[in-house]
Structure formats: C-alpha cells, structure tokens
Scaffold this active site. Sequence first.
Site, short mmCIF file in Angstrom:
data_model
loop_
_atom_site.label_atom_id
_atom_site.label_comp_id
_atom_site.label_asym_id
_atom_site.label_seq_id
_atom_site.Cartn_x
_atom_site.Cartn_y
_atom_site.Cartn_z
N SER A 1 0.80 -1.46 -0.24
CA SER A 1 0.12 -0.55 0.17
C SER A 1 0.87 1.25 0.10
O SER A 1 0.33 2.45 0.00
CB SER A 1 -1.01 -0.03 1.49
N VAL B 1 0.73 -3.64 3.86
CA VAL B 1 1.30 -4.58 4.58
C VAL B 1 1.77 -5.43 4.86
O VAL B 1 1.78 -6.35 5.75
CB VAL B 1 -0.38 -5.75 4.21
N LYS C 1 0.30 3.17 -3.18
CA LYS C 1 -0.73 4.22 -3.22
C LYS C 1 -0.48 5.41 -3.52
O LYS C 1 -1.13 6.41 -4.27
CB LYS C 1 -1.96 3.78 -2.37
N TYR D 1 -5.02 4.51 7.09
CA TYR D 1 -6.00 3.38 7.77
C TYR D 1 -7.53 3.87 8.87
O TYR D 1 -6.97 5.64 8.47
CB TYR D 1 -6.16 1.51 8.30
N TYR E 1 -2.35 -3.73 -10.36
CA TYR E 1 -2.64 -2.91 -8.65
C TYR E 1 -1.64 -4.62 -8.43
O TYR E 1 -1.21 -3.80 -7.57
CB TYR E 1 -4.78 -3.21 -8.52
N1 GLU Z 1 -1.85 -5.57 -1.95
C1 GLU Z 1 -2.87 -5.05 -1.16
C2 GLU Z 1 -3.62 -5.71 -0.86
O1 GLU Z 1 -4.36 -5.21 -1.83
C3 GLU Z 1 -1.83 -3.64 -0.36
C4 GLU Z 1 -2.78 -3.76 0.95
C5 GLU Z 1 -2.37 -2.82 1.86
O2 GLU Z 1 -0.73 -2.72 1.68
O3 GLU Z 1 -2.58 -2.28 2.56
O4 GLU Z 1 -4.70 -6.68 -0.11
#
Ligand code: GLU
Length: 446
Positions: free
Chosen positions: A66, A261, A69, A243, A191
Amino acid sequence: MAAVGAVSRALAELHARLATVDEGAVADYIPQLALADPATFGLALASMDGHRYAAGDALVPFTIQSVSKPFVYALALAGLGLDAVTARVGAEPSGEGFNAISLEPGTGRPANPMINAGAIVTTSLIPASGPAERFDRILTCLSAFAGRPLDVDEAVYASESRTGDRNRALAYLMRGAGSLTEDVEEVVDVYFRQCAVRVTTADLAVMAATLANGGVNPVTGEPVVPELTAERVLAVMATSGMYDAAGDWLLRVGLPAKGGVSGALIACSPARFGIAAYSPPLDAVGNPVRGVLALRELSERYALHLMHHPGTAPVTAAWDMHGEAVALVIAQGPLEFTATERLLSMLAEAVAPLPAAGGVVLDLDRVSRVDRASAAMAREELTALRRRGLTVAAVGEAGAAVLDDPDHVFATRERALAWCEQQVGASEPPDGQQQTGASPPDNRHW
Ligand code: GLU
C-alpha cells in the site's frame, strides 16, 4: 555529502531499542507475505539536502504494497489534474479498514486513494493504451521517486493474484456502480503488480523525501512530480494514510504517512526529510508496530508535528578555514532538528580538512533558540570531535547549551578563535588569506 553521526546514532539507538518489541502479527492473507522474517527491522531517513541515514536492515528488499498508493496517486494527479481525479476518487478519510467497501452512496466513488477501492480506481486512471503500458508508467514513476530502477517480486505478485478475490470483488462492485470504467481483471492485475514492486527501506526514505521536497528527488535532483501535486498527496496522506488510525496518528505523530501490509511505513516531514521503516509485524489496524513506535518517538523527540510552532526564521550556516588548523562554523536562527542536521553536516565538512590536532570554533551567538533534542544532538557530535583530539570552542549562549565544558565557551568569536589558535599552536596564515572573525567571507548571509 557527509552523514551526521548524531542522526545515525539516534536511528541506531532507536532501532536497537525497538528491535526487542515483540508485538503484532505478520500479514498472511497474501501467502507469500507470511514468509517474511518478523525480526527484520530497518529504519532510514533522507534529508532535503540528499543526506541519507540508515539503521538495521535498511537494504533488505520487500514489496511496497500500500505504500505505492500515494505515489500512484501523485502520478494520476500530475497527469490528469485535481478535478478529474477527485471526480473519480474522493479525499475523505474512510474511518475503515484498508479493504473496506467504502463507496459513496449513489455514485460508488471510493472514499480516498489510500484504501484499496480508491487505489484500484486511481491505478485505472493512469493514461495508457493498455495494462502493460499502464504498469510500465507506474514502475517508471516509482523508480523516479526512488532514484533507481525498481522491479517486481514475481512470487509475491503471483501469490496475491491467486488469492486476491476480495480486491477483485471490490473492483467488480465499483464497475457495477460505474465508478470503475476499465476492465476489472486488467486493472486489478496492474494493481497487484504495483503492490509487488520491490523496494528497500532506504528506497522508501528517498521516495518519501521526494514528496517532502516538493516532488524533486533530493538525491538525484530529478523533478518527479510538480510541487502542487506533492503538496496534495501529502494532504491526503495526512488525513487518510494510516487506515482507520489516521486520526490518532495525526494527533500523536502529526506527519503525512502511509503504511502497508508488508510492514513498510513512510512519513514525510515537509521541507525537512522523508523517513521509512520496515518491520513485518502489524497491529490490529494493519500498521507496522515497530514503525509506528519509531515515528511516534521521533516526532515527539524532535518536535516534528505539522502543527508545531516552527520558530521565527530558518537557520543559516556557513564555514570557512581560519588559518590552516582551525575551522570556523557559524549559524544563525532557531536550531531545531533539520537546522541542526544541516549544521552538523556542515561541521563534518569543516573538520574534514583539519590536521589531527586541529581546532574548530562553533559560533552560535546569533542562534535564537535551541530545543533540547537539538542541543543533545550537537553536544554528542562535539564530544565525539573532542574525543578524536580536536580542540572545540563555542560562542554565545546557544554555544554554552551545546558544549559540555563551560571553559571552552566564549562571549565573542574573536576570543574563541584566539584561544583555539593558541591551543592548536596554529601558525599565522600567509598574508591576504586570513579571514578575521570581524569580516566574514562573502558567501555568508549576514
Ligand atoms: N496488495 C495489498 C492488498 O491490496 C495491499 C494492502 C495494503 O498494503 O494495505 O490487499
């Protein structure tokens, strides 16, 4: 450029202490991520001058997840503009988990680009003739932020592609609602690849520093995105990066940040530095435990909170040789973390050409304020110089705050220089080369 010992030591000390924290759980919903070693722990910091500092496993590679992003959001904003992007992805904190179905009633527009739904739409917005070109543009952009060519961890990509049904479901829902217009499988595949881009903690620090530096990579000097884009990305990171702990994060740490994550975490201190941590065990919200603790502590110790009163004027510093064996370093303005880091880098540069038994005068007479952590950083550095055998003198009240020995603190630069020269037995420099304290060289700002 010379990296300051005090900053490296602060990171090393923090790293050693937090390495013993044994909480949280490594993410396992992507099977490959579960293989990460929970003990791996890296910290890295990159300043606006391109100085780089690291502690622990800062060169161990992992997938960005993430933390990609904000950078892909930056690419979308830079290419399409704010209005076109916000028409498709909102900028409101969702107050929910990273994979929540957080879509605006009626339009299906995802709440923000930092949660999966918003990130998937953001990825779909990157202008390209097809998925291969779209991913290529994303990888090129992430690489420019990092200042080196990045690649994909194919095993993690394949693992998420096999198991990422929740993200596919989210994408199908958005496609059904009309908020995702591209082909679901193609977009989700890009993605997943974007999330599997391989970086190190050191890379992430430079990437974060690029956002903090108005979109210009402070190490390569490359303008990656426009300044306004970087500013907007930081704004969304500040409200939605962590988050559903975003509010608590802003309260306690007060820096735009993004966690992922894999255990990666970046935080940006605008116009100061970018910092990154990597440690796989996550808390209940999905943020890396050790990274969060490290940032909380650094922010408090160095007064980095965005809302912190910045003081009156930035510090300026300069140095020059005074004869052959004595260096003179001068600073003015308030000394906080960044100013001190800059001043100490200059000090390291100034003492480099000195003979083993040389001397240095640190004139802080015009320093208006020194916070406690900065005084400690400077004191540590000066003590280290004295241990190396150099004679150290300081000037002014702020000088007294950073030098342990009051006998080596002087009221004027002239007296400090005279004393220092006497100590090192420096010979007079040849005519015409002597720079007296009363007439500073041209490159000084005062
Ligand atoms: N590739 C992970 C997902 O989409 C990234 C989530 C994250 O790092 O919060 O579940």
